[in-house]
Design a protein around this motif. Structure first.
Motif, PDB file in Angstrom:
ATOM      1  N   ILE A  22     -10.710  24.835  86.814  1.00 18.02           N
ATOM      2  CA  ILE A  22      -9.623  25.432  86.036  1.00 18.02           C
ATOM      3  C   ILE A  22     -10.166  25.796  84.662  1.00 18.02           C
ATOM      4  O   ILE A  22     -11.087  25.161  84.149  1.00 18.02           O
ATOM      5  CB  ILE A  22      -8.419  24.460  85.911  1.00 18.02           C
ATOM      6  N   GLY A  23      -9.591  26.803  84.078  1.00 20.75           N
ATOM      7  CA  GLY A  23      -9.893  27.223  82.719  1.00 20.75           C
ATOM      8  C   GLY A  23      -8.894  28.283  82.331  1.00 20.75           C
ATOM      9  O   GLY A  23      -7.746  28.270  82.787  1.00 20.75           O
ATOM     10  N   TYR A  24      -9.338  29.227  81.538  1.00 22.37           N
ATOM     11  CA  TYR A  24      -8.440  30.323  81.177  1.00 22.37           C
ATOM     12  C   TYR A  24      -9.222  31.633  81.157  1.00 22.37           C
ATOM     13  O   TYR A  24     -10.419  31.671  80.873  1.00 22.37           O
ATOM     14  CB  TYR A  24      -7.729  30.060  79.853  1.00 22.37           C
ATOM     15  N   SER A  25      -8.492  32.704  81.490  1.00 24.87           N
ATOM     16  CA  SER A  25      -9.121  34.009  81.685  1.00 24.87           C
ATOM     17  C   SER A  25      -8.333  35.092  80.970  1.00 24.87           C
ATOM     18  O   SER A  25      -7.106  35.106  80.976  1.00 24.87           O
ATOM     19  CB  SER A  25      -9.184  34.339  83.179  1.00 24.87           C
ATOM     20  N   ARG A  26      -9.098  36.049  80.408  1.00 23.28           N
ATOM     21  CA  ARG A  26      -8.510  37.223  79.795  1.00 23.28           C
ATOM     22  C   ARG A  26      -8.859  38.484  80.589  1.00 23.28           C
ATOM     23  O   ARG A  26      -8.566  39.603  80.170  1.00 23.28           O
ATOM     24  CB  ARG A  26      -8.999  37.347  78.359  1.00 23.28           C
TER      25      ARG A  26
END
Length: 449
Positions: free
Chosen positions: A127-131
């Motif tokens: 999991i992480g974050y994406s743009r």
């Protein structure tokens, strides 16, 4: 007389050989008989000419480990990348910390991996974050989204999911649940979502940011989403499944209204407990009048929980701070009652990122330090990675600073079967315990045996 002397010499030789046979090194013992020695073995760096960070590490079923973070490089140790945007970077090592393979995941935007777990099938979930809205990212929702990947044991992408709204929604924690599904945690930009994100109620538009829990089934299909917080910044950085099947999320709260009923100061440790369906059961604030932020939680062998982070307060729940900021460790029971508290550090700035319960009931804490006094014995310069081991009552048993003259930090640690510790983070140093730097900022992997 000569025969007697010869006989004595032979007996001495036999005794010496026998003693040599008995002197088995720690490495020769089977894993279950080996013990942690607290001795630094190595610090390795991985990266290219740009910035890399390692955020999370997990044991693998083959006796090795896998490391997750992000990379901006297209050279050096990084393969399969053609642009200098940030991508998730996964590295797989054997038990001796030899790199076996690495893979990048992402699109043309900013994608940053935050947490990796080994799943029950021997693969990985991250999991992480994406743009991004291209490349591996096929279902972008907004500015930043939670971005989860399910991988097999070779790192091949099996499926991926995005969760979010038009604002900045960032995932930091993932748990494989007892029903073989997943629980994701981080924070939701509830202002940009206009109150969306609470599937089991109409949703109340609280404020800037909220703890946001997302429950998935085994195939990654959404079962429910719930957010918690008040009118200011409330951000979750770690989560765990509780003994009763519910979930505990930890982070910080700046709010003093809505779900927050007992604020202590500017920012508090905030712990939120839900049932298995995501309904709020209890929430607790811990800290003082200044800035106190929780980053990690672990379940203890006695069925309770230990939370760690850093504190700047010198009042309230905090007995007495050592310096500008201390590592703070608290133990709570299943109802959120405070069992004990402990702060660790020196006269400068010290922080912790994660805590791990070990088999012998000790607790391993991973973080960073700028101090060289009180609870610390050495500082190599600027910020060092800092490892601490405390007993089940919070008493310091062992500590070690890792780094060089520039900025170094450790993010998370595991204990391998041979009781050695693998800790990961990032470094900008080229001296001290760090022998090589490959770019601006490298992944740092440390082994303590």
């Amino acid at each position: 007389m000569k025969l007697l002397k010869l006989h004595s010499i032979l007996l001495l030789l036999i005794f010496a050989v026998s003693c040599a046979d008995d002197e088995t090194s720690a490495e020769d013992l089977p894993p279950e008989e080996q013990m942690f020695q607290g001795e630094f073995e190595f610090a390795k760096t991985f990266g290219g000419s740009q910035d890399e960070e390692a955020i999370s590490v997990t044991k693998t079923n083959d006796g090795g480990f896998a490391v997750l973070g992000f990379t901006q490089s297209t050279d050096g140790d990084v393969v399969g990348k053609t642009a200098t945007d940030s991508d998730y970077w996964l590295l797989k090592f054997d038990g001796q910390a030899n790199l076996q393979w690495s893979k990048v995941y992402g699109g043309t935007g900013d994608d940053r991996g935050q947490k990796i777990i080994t799943t029950n099938d021997g693969g990985f979930a991250v999991i992480g974050y994406s743009r991004s809205d291209d490349g591996d990212v096929t279902d972008a929702q907004g500015f930043y989204d939670y971005w989860m990947l399910k991988l097999n044991s070779s790192g091949d992408l099996q499926w991926q999911k995005s969760f979010g709204f038009p604002g900045s929604d960032r995932g930091y924690a993932i748990v494989q649940t007892t029903d073989e599904g997943y629980f994701l945690s981080g924070y939701l930009d509830v202002t940009a979502s206009e109150g969306q994100g609470n599937d089991r109620s109409a949703g109340v538009l609280h404020g800037v940011g909220e703890f946001w829990g997302v429950k998935l089934d085994a195939e990654g299909n959404k079962e429910w989403r719930r957010y918690f917080g008040g009118t200011n910044n409330d951000r979750s950085y770690d989560a765990i499944q509780a003994e009763d099947g519910g979930f505990i999320m930890v982070g910080n709260s700046e709010s003093d209204d809505y779900d927050i009923t007992d604020p202590r100061g500017s920012y508090d440790f905030w712990v939120v407990k839900t049932n298995a369906e995501g309904e709020l059961q209890w929430q607790k604030n811990f800290g003082g009048s200044s800035i106190d932020i929780a980053y990690g939680i672990t379940k203890t062998l006695d069925g309770n929980y230990v939370v760690t982070g850093d504190i700047r307060s010198n009042d309230g729940d905090v007995a007495q701070i050592h310096g500008n900021a201390d590592v703070w460790v608290i133990k709570i029971d299943d109802l959120g009652n405070l069992l004990w508290k402990q702060n660790l550090g020196g006269a400068n700035f010290d922080s912790s990122n994660k805590v791990l319960q070990l088999e012998n009931e000790d607790l391993l804490i991973t973080g960073s330090s700028r101090s060289n006094d009180i609870d610390l014995t050495e500082n190599y310069g600027d910020s060092d990675g800092w490892l601490m081991m405390i007993d089940k009552n919070g008493n310091l048993q062992w500590q070690q600073s890792i780094g060089g003259s520039d900025f170094d930090v450790l993010s998370e640690s595991i204990q391998l079967d041979d009781k050695s510790i693998i800790s990961v983070g990032n470094t900008e140093s080229t001296d001290g315990l760090v022998e090589e730097n490959k770019g601006n900022k490298d992944i740092l992997i440390v082994k303590i045996r």
